[in-house]
Write an enzyme that holds these catalytic residues in place. Structure first.
Site, short mmCIF file in Angstrom:
data_model
loop_
_atom_site.label_atom_id
_atom_site.label_comp_id
_atom_site.label_asym_id
_atom_site.label_seq_id
_atom_site.Cartn_x
_atom_site.Cartn_y
_atom_site.Cartn_z
N PRO A 97 0.82 -1.21 0.00
CA PRO A 97 0.00 0.00 0.00
C PRO A 97 0.85 1.26 0.00
O PRO A 97 1.80 1.39 0.78
CB PRO A 97 -0.80 -0.14 1.30
CG PRO A 97 -0.96 -1.61 1.46
CD PRO A 97 0.34 -2.20 0.98
N CYS A 98 0.49 2.18 -0.90
CA CYS A 98 1.35 3.34 -1.14
C CYS A 98 0.92 4.57 -0.37
O CYS A 98 1.60 5.59 -0.43
CB CYS A 98 1.36 3.66 -2.64
SG CYS A 98 -0.26 4.16 -3.29
N GLN A 99 -0.18 4.53 0.38
CA GLN A 99 -0.66 5.73 1.04
C GLN A 99 0.38 6.38 1.96
O GLN A 99 0.43 7.60 2.06
CB GLN A 99 -1.93 5.44 1.85
CG GLN A 99 -3.14 5.10 0.99
CD GLN A 99 -3.26 3.59 0.80
OE1 GLN A 99 -2.28 2.87 0.90
NE2 GLN A 99 -4.46 3.13 0.53
#
Length: 438
Positions: A97-99
């Site tokens: 996940p890149c958040q």
């Protein structure tokens, strides 16, 4: 344009983490890898996988036979066991996940609980795959995150030098630096890395999408790293697109009104770039005309036009699934629309699956005529889910579960299928060549 697939005789096997709507998993599979395990936590993304290639694995930890559907283990990756896959996997792939690292996220970096790189490293320790592909946002390269990203690279080089609970990442980084300065590491517990900044448009995807892709090879395999670097060089360019528009070869694919063609050509740079030997960038118009994931630009599969009278959230244009018009599209400051004769803007997951102006396109329908003093205006609308899927190079047969917002979220979080396939093909060829030398 399509990359050749590997010969069926090579039983390459893969594991996919953080699979989302399946872009990276599909590209890896199309490159000849057989999935032994697929993991995803989001309900609608899991349903998308099940509606296409996957089936629930259940509690039994076993290796699927050739021809079986992808074994999906839904839920938190922290709870997934990998030991039964030890020494069975050629490629571990995933986009954590890149958040924590994106400009749109909260930008807490390694302190963010959504940072899933530690789970990638756990999977590597348990599985010891021959190769790893990891995709993420370029936010990792921002100055504020760069030291931590370089730590991630070193941790991927030496994943078996495990960070102890309670140890600050900077302390662990010092240990990794010291180990890398020696030659004592077991080659089977060390990986050689290639980190690449990519724009998906440079690899035949009709979209400007800037990301980083990390590829790692287990050191004991003897992969020719420099040869691999050359194999992943960009294949398409903006300069080649501009030349194809100017010389008319682009227009041979697209029959448009002479006024539109003149307006497009007027926006080109005055200077004619030197031929760089690359293929032209593909455009949004190409995506609407061709199912690039299936046929490339060799066979037309044009999407039906969306009627202005049927932007009703219900009617499928031409009966095509997910090709539904949506009303109330707006153009406003900071959210400029897509134009047909350039690659699309980056597809984003957006807030609650609503990506804002990035999903608006200018059509060929003129509202005002061009004059010598004024730029013409065109009618605009939201892109349909199917059009967005084409920009992400998902084949038309790929089903998307959930309401429209969830479908758009899956697409915005995905890896374009053609980009995934390109890199997976390159990994497979590198492994094949290493096998031949051993």
């Amino acid at each position: 344009m399509l990359e050749p697939q590997l010969e069926e005789t090579k039983d390459r096997r893969s594991v996919e983490l953080f699979a989302g709507g399946g872009g990276l998993a599909m590209g890896v599979h199309q490159a000849g890898f057989r999935p032994l395990l697929v993991n995803e936590i989001v309900k609608w993304a899991c349903q998308t996988l099940l509606d296409n290639e996957a089936e629930l694995r259940g509690d039994e930890e076993r290796l699927p036979l050739p021809g079986e559907r992808w074994p999906l283990v839904p839920g938190d990756v922290n709870d997934v066991k990998f030991h039964y896959l030890h020494d069975e996997v050629d490629l571990l792939a995933g986009g954590p996940p890149c958040q924590p690292f994106s400009l749109g996220g909260v930008a807490k970096g390694d302190e963010d609980k959504r940072n899933m790189f530690p789970q990638m490293f756990r999977a590597i320790r348990d599985i010891q795959p021959k190769a790893v592909i990891c995709e993420n946002v370029q936010g990792l390269l921002r100055p504020s995150f760069r030291p931590y990203f370089e730590y991630i690279e070193r941790e991927l080089c030496l994943p078996f030098v495990e960070r102890q609970e309670g140890t600050d990442w900077r302390e662990h980084d010092e240990i990794l630096r010291e180990r890398l300065s020696t030659t004592l590491a077991n080659p089977k517990e060390k990986y050689e890395l290639v980190t690449t900044r990519v724009n998906a448009a440079d690899y035949g995807v009709p979209q400007i999408r800037n990301r980083i892709i990390i590829v790692a090879f287990r050191s004991d395999l003897g992969v020719d790293i420099e040869r691999f670097r050359k194999s992943i060089a960009p294949t398409h360019s903006e300069a080649a697109l501009n030349r194809s528009i100017r010389d008319g070869s682009y227009w041979k694919r697209h029959k448009v009104d002479a006024r539109i063609r003149k307006l497009v050509e007027a926006r080109l740079p005055r200077e004619v770039a030197i031929d760089d030997g690359k293929l032209p960038w593909l455009t949004l118009r190409d995506a609407l005309m061709y199912d690039l994931a299936t046929y490339g630009v060799e066979k037309k599969r044009q999407l039906p036009p969306v009627s202005w009278e049927q932007l009703d959230r219900v009617t499928m244009a031409g009966g095509v699934p997910y090709h539904v018009g949506w009303p109330d599209a707006r153009i406003y400051a900071g959210h400029t629309p897509n134009v047909l004769d350039r690659p699309a803007k980056t597809v984003k997951a957006g807030v609650h699956g609503v990506p804002g102006g990035e999903s608006v396109l200018l059509t060929d329908d003129l509202l005002t005529e061009p004059t010598a003093s004024e730029t013409p205006t065109f009618r605009h609308r939201y892109m349909t889910v199917r059009e967005t899927a084409r920009v992400m190079t998902f084949p038309d047969e790929w089903k998307l579960a959930g309401p429209r917002g969830e479908q758009m979220r899956q697409l915005g979080n995905a890896v374009p299928v053609l980009l995934a396939r390109f890199f997976a093909n390159a990994v497979a060829e590198a492994l094949n060549e290493a096998d031949e030398r051993r």
